[in-house]
Structure formats: C-alpha cells, structure tokens
Design a protein around this motif. Structure first.
Motif, PDB file in Angstrom:
ATOM      1  N   TYR A  26     -34.190  -1.725  -4.230  1.00 11.74           N
ATOM      2  CA  TYR A  26     -33.697  -2.990  -3.690  1.00 11.74           C
ATOM      3  C   TYR A  26     -32.351  -2.760  -3.013  1.00 11.74           C
ATOM      4  CZ  TYR A  26     -37.205  -4.864  -6.834  1.00 11.74           C
ATOM      5  OH  TYR A  26     -38.397  -5.129  -7.472  1.00 11.74           O
ATOM      6  N   GLY A  27     -32.237  -3.194  -1.784  1.00 13.49           N
ATOM      7  CA  GLY A  27     -30.993  -3.073  -1.039  1.00 13.49           C
ATOM      8  C   GLY A  27     -30.091  -4.275  -1.244  1.00 13.49           C
ATOM      9  N   GLU A  28     -29.038  -4.311  -0.472  1.00  9.88           N
ATOM     10  CA  GLU A  28     -28.061  -5.394  -0.567  1.00  9.88           C
ATOM     11  C   GLU A  28     -28.575  -6.655   0.142  1.00  9.88           C
ATOM     12  OE1 GLU A  28     -23.810  -3.469  -0.185  1.00  9.88           O
ATOM     13  OE2 GLU A  28     -25.235  -2.552   1.215  1.00  9.88           O
ATOM     14  N   CYS A  29     -28.191  -7.784  -0.364  1.00  8.04           N
ATOM     15  CA  CYS A  29     -28.581  -9.080   0.206  1.00  8.04           C
ATOM     16  C   CYS A  29     -27.636  -9.436   1.352  1.00  8.04           C
ATOM     17  CB  CYS A  29     -28.553 -10.149  -0.879  1.00  8.04           C
ATOM     18  SG  CYS A  29     -29.838  -9.930  -2.108  1.00  8.04           S
ATOM     19  N   ARG A  30     -27.771  -8.698   2.455  1.00  7.44           N
ATOM     20  CA  ARG A  30     -26.850  -8.879   3.581  1.00  7.44           C
ATOM     21  C   ARG A  30     -27.569  -9.056   4.909  1.00  7.44           C
ATOM     22  NH1 ARG A  30     -23.246  -3.810   3.102  1.00  7.44           N
ATOM     23  NH2 ARG A  30     -22.869  -4.396   5.255  1.00  7.44           N
ATOM     24  N   ASN A  31     -28.883  -9.272   4.882  1.00  6.73           N
ATOM     25  CA  ASN A  31     -29.625  -9.493   6.120  1.00  6.73           C
ATOM     26  C   ASN A  31     -29.773 -11.001   6.296  1.00  6.73           C
ATOM     27  OD1 ASN A  31     -32.614  -9.989   7.308  1.00  6.73           O
ATOM     28  ND2 ASN A  31     -31.621  -8.271   8.323  1.00  6.73           N
ATOM     29  N   LEU A  32     -29.184 -11.538   7.361  1.00  7.80           N
ATOM     30  CA  LEU A  32     -29.157 -12.988   7.564  1.00  7.80           C
ATOM     31  C   LEU A  32     -30.277 -13.502   8.464  1.00  7.80           C
ATOM     32  CD1 LEU A  32     -25.301 -13.515   7.871  1.00  7.80           C
ATOM     33  CD2 LEU A  32     -26.771 -13.612   5.848  1.00  7.80           C
ATOM     34  N   THR A  33     -31.163 -12.624   8.907  1.00  3.09           N
ATOM     35  CA  THR A  33     -32.307 -13.044   9.714  1.00  3.09           C
ATOM     36  C   THR A  33     -33.242 -13.885   8.846  1.00  3.09           C
ATOM     37  OG1 THR A  33     -32.161 -11.000  10.970  1.00  3.09           O
ATOM     38  CG2 THR A  33     -34.224 -12.235  11.137  1.00  3.09           C
ATOM     39  N   ASP A  34     -33.737 -14.985   9.401  1.00  2.00           N
ATOM     40  CA  ASP A  34     -34.689 -15.823   8.676  1.00  2.00           C
ATOM     41  C   ASP A  34     -36.088 -15.247   8.880  1.00  2.00           C
ATOM     42  OD1 ASP A  34     -36.230 -17.759   7.485  1.00  2.00           O
ATOM     43  OD2 ASP A  34     -35.152 -19.427   8.417  1.00  2.00           O
TER      44      ASP A  34
END
Length: 162
Positions: free
Chosen positions: A135-143
């Motif tokens: 699991y990566g970081e929760c930093r992708n803001l694309t919907d």
C-alpha cells in the motif's frame, strides 16, 4: 487496522497517477527480484483512502507466490510461511526497508515498510501459496470513480523483469 486509512493526511504534496503506481509497483518488483519469489504473479489498482470512495487515492499491489519447498526433511515439503516471511523481511531490511509497520499502524501479518510503502505478508490465497499486499501513500488526488483504474490490472510481467 484498516490499511486504507494509511497516510490519509498527506495530500499537500500530491502524487500523479504515474507516481502513485510506480511507488508500489517498484517496491513490489524490488521484493520479488531480491527474494526470487517462486511463481509470483500480481496486480495493481488504485484504492480510495476513505469509506466514501473519493480522493485521496493510493496505489496498491497484491502479489501471490508459491511457497518454496524444503528438501531438508528428505522429501519436498513446503517451507513454513512465517519463517519465509521472516527471511523476506531480513532480506529487505538489509536493502534499506524498515522492519514493522509505519508509526501508528498495526496491521495483521508480517510487515515491512520503505519510503511510504507498507508491505503486509500473509498466508493464502490457497494452500501452498502466500501473498504480499503493498500500500502506497494516500497522496493521489485524481478522482478514480468510474475511470476503471480501481479494477486490478495484471503486473506479473513486471515482477519477473530483472
């Protein structure tokens, strides 16, 4: 512990789709190649970091692999999964990963982490097989609702490249 809650407050420095994918796929490739996971296959998808399915998202990889055989008993027998997870962790720690989860997280399974990626090792998905979920970081803001990128895509070929 819900792994989807990992790092949900770090959207100040967002990751592009490509960066979020590379973050976990590169980590999965590193594990697969350094440990020489037998019969490994895997997939990638974006996962929402909240219960509403809205941004932020993170990259996720699930790898499954056959447990190696142990000939020391005079006949082929599967290696104990927990002992093999310890070997994987030791190998990765020797290559700069940290043993255990990131601070404040308590997932089930054997866990290592590096550069914002958490890898959880566990038994399954069927007898003789184990898995590693990254699991990566929760930093992708694309919907990603409705764009098909929350469905798993195969990355097995990438896990085998040297």
């Amino acid at each position: 512990m819900f792994p989807h809650r990992h790092d949900s407050g770090h959207s100040a420095n967002p990751l592009s789709d490509e960066q979020a994918e590379a973050q976990v796929v590169d980590a999965a490739k590193q594990i697969s190649q350094l440990v020489s996971l037998p019969d490994v296959y895997g997939g990638f998808a974006f996962q929402s970091c909240n219960d509403q399915g809205v941004p932020p998202y993170r990259g996720a990889v699930e790898m499954s692999f056959r447990l190696p055989l142990d000939d020391r008993k005079g006949y082929p027998a599967e290696v104990d999964p927990d002992a093999f997870f310890d070997q994987i962790a030791a190998t990765m720690v020797a290559h700069g990963w940290a043993d255990g989860p990131p601070p404040g997280l308590h997932p089930n399974g054997r866990v290592i982490n590096s550069n914002g990626v958490m890898a959880i090792m566990s038994w399954g998905p069927s007898p003789g097989w184990s898995r590693i979920q990254l699991y990566g970081e929760c930093r992708n803001l694309t919907d990603h609702r409705g764009d098909g990128k929350t469905s798993w895509k195969k990355i097995t070929d990438q896990l085998h490249k040297g």
